[in-house]
Design a protein around this motif. Sequence first.
Motif, mmCIF file in Angstrom:
data_model
loop_
_atom_site.group_PDB
_atom_site.id
_atom_site.type_symbol
_atom_site.label_atom_id
_atom_site.label_comp_id
_atom_site.label_asym_id
_atom_site.label_seq_id
_atom_site.Cartn_x
_atom_site.Cartn_y
_atom_site.Cartn_z
ATOM 1 N N VAL A 11 2.138 0.302 -2.442
ATOM 2 C CA VAL A 11 3.183 0.036 -3.783
ATOM 3 C C VAL A 11 4.598 -0.210 -3.079
ATOM 4 O O VAL A 11 4.906 0.746 -2.009
ATOM 5 C CB VAL A 11 3.020 1.166 -4.653
ATOM 6 C CG1 VAL A 11 3.461 2.672 -4.131
ATOM 7 C CG2 VAL A 11 4.428 0.895 -5.850
ATOM 8 N N GLY B 276 6.407 3.837 -9.520
ATOM 9 C CA GLY B 276 5.790 3.610 -8.410
ATOM 10 C C GLY B 276 5.032 4.906 -8.017
ATOM 11 O O GLY B 276 3.773 4.840 -7.470
ATOM 12 N N VAL C 263 1.700 4.380 -9.854
ATOM 13 C CA VAL C 263 0.702 3.236 -9.367
ATOM 14 C C VAL C 263 0.145 3.947 -7.861
ATOM 15 O O VAL C 263 -1.070 3.712 -7.653
ATOM 16 C CB VAL C 263 1.768 2.039 -8.763
ATOM 17 C CG1 VAL C 263 0.963 1.214 -7.893
ATOM 18 C CG2 VAL C 263 2.057 1.535 -10.333
#
Length: 322
Positions: free
Chosen positions: A287, A304, A307
């Motif tokens: 990421v 983030g 993810v």
Amino acid sequence: MALEDAKKQIDVAFTRKDRRGLAYENAFGGATSFLRRQYTKDLAGADLAVTGVPFDQAVTNRPGTRFGPRAIRAASTLQPYDPPTGWDGFDPLSDFSIVDYGDMAFDYADVAGFPALVQAHIAGILAADVGSVTLGGDHFITLPILRAYAEKFGPLSVIQFDAHSDLWADDDMDRIDHGTMMYKAVKLGLVDPKRSVQIGIRTECDDYCGMHYIEAREVHEKGVAATVARARDLVGDAPTYVTFDIDALDPAFAPGTGTPVWGGLASWQAAAMLRDLAGINMVGGDVVEVSPPFDHADITAVAGAHVAMELCCLYLWNKRGA
């Protein structure tokens, strides 16, 4: 876990004896390892290593992604209280050994020497038969990471979540630019474009170099299920690398990035797609492009961190019962 047991956990990033298990430290204190995993360079017994590459000298617009790994780690500290949702009871934190391998060290002034260091850093993890999820950093870092992966697995399938194709022509393979990294990955034979796909695109590209792409508008209009079905069909059972540029999300959901573009994916769409990709032959992921100086209320860092957690789940999903 009882309150008294929780009180005994102090900086579990350093003190935990077992790498497996949830963590119950205060989210606002303590060492900010990713998901409160153990900080270590010892990969013995590890299933997955999360590592940071704090580099942002390849950006075309706003810098600041060098602070991305730190921000993502801090944002992740609220997540290890419970198993990740949406994975049918799958709990990778309890069932697998995930470690925080720390950030890659490099000389920020030796930009030319940087790519080889990244490749060697990831190759070292792979040599231990451990997978990697990398926290960026700008998107250039994916190119040397792909070099390391291609050395082990051969040409890869790639699922790229992004607002941009990163396929702008640039035949100077030594030039460092986050907007040309996928072009070079294809031209160097690291990526098989015929079985790769880019999701969330909403900028112009003159030549997709054989890569399949799904624009953000198509995701919105045809839906998550259709998008995932096409991606799964394209990559099949090939070794697949998943790279998630946070600007795949609309700026409303990820303002802290260098090249924001409106009309992007919503957080719920990204979460659903990542979860519905379970079962692909994911060998690694990253990421990238979280830029804290342009963030607000840690919105982008939180995205983030989520993810990255989903990437961990995707990687470890196929190893259940192994």
